[in-house]
Motif scaffolding. Structure first.
Motif, mmCIF file in Angstrom:
data_model
loop_
_atom_site.group_PDB
_atom_site.id
_atom_site.type_symbol
_atom_site.label_atom_id
_atom_site.label_comp_id
_atom_site.label_asym_id
_atom_site.label_seq_id
_atom_site.Cartn_x
_atom_site.Cartn_y
_atom_site.Cartn_z
ATOM 1 N N ALA A 1 10.727 -21.149 3.990
ATOM 2 C CA ALA A 1 10.711 -19.851 4.665
ATOM 3 C C ALA A 1 10.256 -18.756 3.712
ATOM 4 C CB ALA A 1 12.105 -19.518 5.186
ATOM 5 N N PRO A 2 9.453 -17.807 4.178
ATOM 6 C CA PRO A 2 9.014 -16.708 3.325
ATOM 7 C C PRO A 2 10.187 -15.868 2.856
ATOM 8 C CG PRO A 2 7.689 -16.830 5.323
ATOM 9 C CD PRO A 2 8.850 -17.753 5.511
ATOM 10 N N PRO A 3 10.045 -15.152 1.750
ATOM 11 C CA PRO A 3 11.118 -14.291 1.275
ATOM 12 C C PRO A 3 11.274 -13.080 2.179
ATOM 13 C CG PRO A 3 9.141 -13.975 -0.033
ATOM 14 C CD PRO A 3 8.856 -15.122 0.899
ATOM 15 N N ALA A 4 12.284 -12.266 1.886
ATOM 16 C CA ALA A 4 12.647 -11.176 2.785
ATOM 17 C C ALA A 4 11.849 -9.905 2.516
ATOM 18 C CB ALA A 4 14.138 -10.906 2.659
ATOM 19 N N ARG A 5 10.599 -10.023 2.149
ATOM 20 C CA ARG A 5 9.759 -8.844 2.007
ATOM 21 C C ARG A 5 8.295 -9.272 2.059
ATOM 22 N NH1 ARG A 5 11.539 -9.838 -3.293
ATOM 23 N NH2 ARG A 5 9.854 -10.411 -4.732
ATOM 24 N N LEU A 6 7.444 -8.350 2.428
ATOM 25 C CA LEU A 6 6.000 -8.558 2.413
ATOM 26 C C LEU A 6 5.411 -7.448 1.565
ATOM 27 C CD1 LEU A 6 3.480 -10.061 3.605
ATOM 28 C CD2 LEU A 6 3.443 -8.271 5.352
ATOM 29 N N ALA A 7 4.841 -7.791 0.433
ATOM 30 C CA ALA A 7 4.244 -6.787 -0.445
ATOM 31 C C ALA A 7 2.900 -6.336 0.120
ATOM 32 C CB ALA A 7 4.057 -7.355 -1.842
ATOM 33 N N VAL A 8 2.655 -5.036 0.043
ATOM 34 C CA VAL A 8 1.369 -4.469 0.463
ATOM 35 C C VAL A 8 0.808 -3.698 -0.744
ATOM 36 C CG1 VAL A 8 0.130 -3.085 2.162
ATOM 37 C CG2 VAL A 8 2.269 -4.241 2.813
ATOM 38 N N PRO A 9 0.079 -4.381 -1.617
ATOM 39 C CA PRO A 9 -0.449 -3.697 -2.801
ATOM 40 C C PRO A 9 -1.620 -2.784 -2.452
ATOM 41 C CG PRO A 9 -1.221 -5.963 -2.725
ATOM 42 C CD PRO A 9 -0.250 -5.819 -1.592
ATOM 43 N N THR A 10 -1.875 -1.839 -3.333
ATOM 44 C CA THR A 10 -3.027 -0.963 -3.153
ATOM 45 C C THR A 10 -4.302 -1.790 -3.249
ATOM 46 O OG1 THR A 10 -1.851 0.898 -4.142
ATOM 47 C CG2 THR A 10 -4.247 1.038 -4.094
ATOM 48 N N PRO A 11 -5.184 -1.687 -2.264
ATOM 49 C CA PRO A 11 -6.393 -2.526 -2.292
ATOM 50 C C PRO A 11 -7.394 -2.033 -3.328
ATOM 51 C CG PRO A 11 -6.463 -1.032 -0.420
ATOM 52 C CD PRO A 11 -5.094 -0.869 -1.038
ATOM 53 N N PRO A 12 -7.970 -2.936 -4.119
ATOM 54 C CA PRO A 12 -8.948 -2.521 -5.124
ATOM 55 C C PRO A 12 -10.344 -2.346 -4.554
ATOM 56 C CG PRO A 12 -8.547 -4.875 -5.301
ATOM 57 C CD PRO A 12 -7.614 -4.369 -4.245
ATOM 58 N N ALA A 13 -10.606 -2.950 -3.377
ATOM 59 C CA ALA A 13 -11.962 -2.895 -2.821
ATOM 60 C C ALA A 13 -11.860 -2.714 -1.315
ATOM 61 C CB ALA A 13 -12.728 -4.171 -3.155
ATOM 62 N N ALA A 14 -11.678 -1.465 -0.894
ATOM 63 C CA ALA A 14 -11.541 -1.179 0.530
ATOM 64 C C ALA A 14 -12.420 -0.016 0.961
ATOM 65 C CB ALA A 14 -10.082 -0.873 0.870
ATOM 66 N N LEU A 15 -13.459 0.257 0.160
ATOM 67 C CA LEU A 15 -14.392 1.348 0.468
ATOM 68 C C LEU A 15 -13.674 2.691 0.518
ATOM 69 C CD1 LEU A 15 -16.452 -0.415 3.309
ATOM 70 C CD2 LEU A 15 -16.838 -0.451 0.831
ATOM 71 N N LEU A 16 -12.600 2.827 -0.302
ATOM 72 C CA LEU A 16 -11.816 4.056 -0.376
ATOM 73 C C LEU A 16 -11.642 4.473 -1.826
ATOM 74 C CD1 LEU A 16 -8.918 3.143 2.111
ATOM 75 C CD2 LEU A 16 -10.675 4.894 2.514
ATOM 76 N N GLY A 17 -11.397 5.762 -2.024
ATOM 77 C CA GLY A 17 -11.007 6.218 -3.345
ATOM 78 C C GLY A 17 -9.597 5.744 -3.670
ATOM 79 N N ASP A 18 -9.207 5.884 -4.934
ATOM 80 C CA ASP A 18 -7.908 5.377 -5.370
ATOM 81 C C ASP A 18 -6.752 6.004 -4.594
ATOM 82 O OD1 ASP A 18 -9.207 3.808 -7.192
ATOM 83 O OD2 ASP A 18 -8.812 5.104 -8.918
ATOM 84 N N ALA A 19 -6.778 7.314 -4.436
ATOM 85 C CA ALA A 19 -5.684 8.001 -3.747
ATOM 86 C C ALA A 19 -5.612 7.581 -2.285
ATOM 87 C CB ALA A 19 -5.856 9.519 -3.860
ATOM 88 N N ALA A 20 -6.761 7.495 -1.628
ATOM 89 C CA ALA A 20 -6.785 7.091 -0.229
ATOM 90 C C ALA A 20 -6.350 5.640 -0.058
ATOM 91 C CB ALA A 20 -8.179 7.300 0.359
ATOM 92 N N ALA A 21 -6.725 4.791 -1.004
ATOM 93 C CA ALA A 21 -6.310 3.387 -0.932
ATOM 94 C C ALA A 21 -4.801 3.267 -1.027
ATOM 95 C CB ALA A 21 -6.986 2.588 -2.037
ATOM 96 N N ARG A 22 -4.197 4.056 -1.931
ATOM 97 C CA ARG A 22 -2.732 4.041 -2.043
ATOM 98 C C ARG A 22 -2.099 4.540 -0.754
ATOM 99 N NH1 ARG A 22 -3.919 5.855 -7.285
ATOM 100 N NH2 ARG A 22 -3.630 8.043 -6.628
ATOM 101 N N GLU A 23 -2.665 5.583 -0.183
ATOM 102 C CA GLU A 23 -2.112 6.125 1.059
ATOM 103 C C GLU A 23 -2.205 5.106 2.188
ATOM 104 O OE1 GLU A 23 -2.660 9.994 4.033
ATOM 105 O OE2 GLU A 23 -3.721 9.889 2.115
ATOM 106 N N TRP A 24 -3.312 4.399 2.248
ATOM 107 C CA TRP A 24 -3.472 3.399 3.307
ATOM 108 C C TRP A 24 -2.430 2.290 3.177
ATOM 109 C CZ3 TRP A 24 -7.573 -0.967 3.641
ATOM 110 C CH2 TRP A 24 -7.575 -1.521 4.925
ATOM 111 N N SER A 25 -2.175 1.824 1.958
ATOM 112 C CA SER A 25 -1.172 0.767 1.780
ATOM 113 C C SER A 25 0.200 1.251 2.233
ATOM 114 C CB SER A 25 -1.130 0.302 0.323
ATOM 115 O OG SER A 25 -0.638 1.308 -0.538
ATOM 116 N N HIS A 26 0.525 2.506 1.964
ATOM 117 C CA HIS A 26 1.803 3.064 2.431
ATOM 118 C C HIS A 26 1.818 3.183 3.953
ATOM 119 C CE1 HIS A 26 3.976 4.077 -1.301
ATOM 120 N NE2 HIS A 26 2.769 4.206 -1.840
#
Length: 318
Positions: free
Chosen positions: A46-71
């Motif tokens: 069974a999977p653990p009790a969380r799903l990590a959503v890291p900041t994407p390194p290649a999503a056609l976004l700037g760093d700040a926007a990529a962090r915002e999208w992951s949140h």
């Protein structure tokens, strides 16, 4: 936690007095919630009790926007009862790989569920987004993309859990749920005994086995009956409110769901023998409890096939 409210009706429970409504408040399972000892036993990996959503390194976004999208994605998944966290990947984490591709002049967000070993378990695509708005990291655009994608991602996770259960001979897909029925209390007349006997008989089938002890039970069911004074009634006869709450908890004592039956009856009509009323009410309640167990355990969920038909080892280390 996602709550599904069902309303079912059955005639003849109080003779000609009317209908008895059964409403079930059911917990829909999600594989990345910690389900306690029972849930952890339902699948060998069974999977653990969380799903990590890291900041994407290649999503056609700037760093700040990529962090915002992951949140944004993590928040949208929380609304789907998936305890996602916008954080870097840690050892043992299942995680969500965010990405984006251009197609037809638009940006298509992509969402891949990844195993701890880094294998792709499933991939979902979001709706097309204006390339200009995406490149600009428009907050409203990112939030909308996350909200639109979250239900599909949650459905994929549920299918992954179902696939794991399908391959585990110990899961409730391959055996009856062991249920300890703790009895009925609070009913007038002989209701406590009559309802208990009728419910135990009605619940037993190929999916659910009623046992005489709480030892090693998957679920515990109990019922509380309350009677309160009601209005005078249309014909001048005093009325009473009758409520039966069938509560289901898992082996760790966590609430799995409840089925509630409500009815207005002529005052004191159930102060003696319940008879066929107990049988009809118990049969209706057994159906509601069975749905609670099925939804909470995920035993009826459709498995998501592994990519390319290859087996997936859920908790292997990277």
């Amino acid at each position: 936690m996602i709550r599904v409210f069902l309303v079912r009706r059955a005639a003849g429970l109080i003779g000609a007095a009317g209908l008895l409504a059964l409403s079930g408040c059911l917990d829909v399972p999600h594989p990345f919630r910690d389900p306690g000892r029972l849930g952890r036993s339902l699948a060998a990996n069974a999977p653990p009790a969380r799903l990590a959503v890291p900041t994407p390194p290649a999503a056609l976004l700037g760093d700040a926007a990529a962090r915002e999208w992951s949140h944004d994605v993590a928040a949208a998944l929380l609304d789907q009862s998936v305890p996602a966290m916008a954080q870097p990947i840690r050892a043992g984490d299942w995680w969500l790989r965010l990405g984006a591709v251009t197609r037809g002049g638009q940006v298509i967000p992509t969402y891949s569920v990844m195993t701890p070993s880094g294998a792709v378990r499933s991939t979902d695509e979001g709706a097309g987004v204006s390339a200009a708005a995406w490149a600009a990291g428009d907050p409203a655009t990112l939030r909308l993309a996350a909200r639109q994608a979250a239900p599909g991602i949650a459905a994929s996770l549920t299918g992954i859990q179902a696939d794991q259960m399908d391959h585990d001979p110990r899961s409730l897909k391959h055996r009856a749920a062991r249920i300890w029925f703790a009895g009925v209390r609070g009913a007038p007349g002989d209701g406590d005994v009559a309802l208990a006997r009728a419910f135990a008989a009605a619940l037993r089938d190929a999916s659910d086995a009623v046992q005489n002890t709480s030892h090693d039970a998957d679920f515990t069911v109990s019922c509380v009956v309350t009677v309160s004074d009601g209005p005078a009634g249309t014909t001048g006869h005093p009325q009473q409110h009758l409520q039966l709450v069938w509560r289901v908890v898992d082996s760790a004592g966590k609430e799995a769901g409840a089925a509630t039956q409500l009815h207005d009856i002529d005052a004191h009509t159930l102060d003696g023998h319940w008879g066929d009323v107990a049988v009809a009410a118990a049969q209706e309640a057994a159906g509601g409890v069975r749905q609670v167990v099925s939804r909470y355990s995920g035993r009826d969920n459709v498995p998501l096939p592994p990519p390319g038909g290859a087996p997936v080892v859920a908790n292997s280390q990277r």
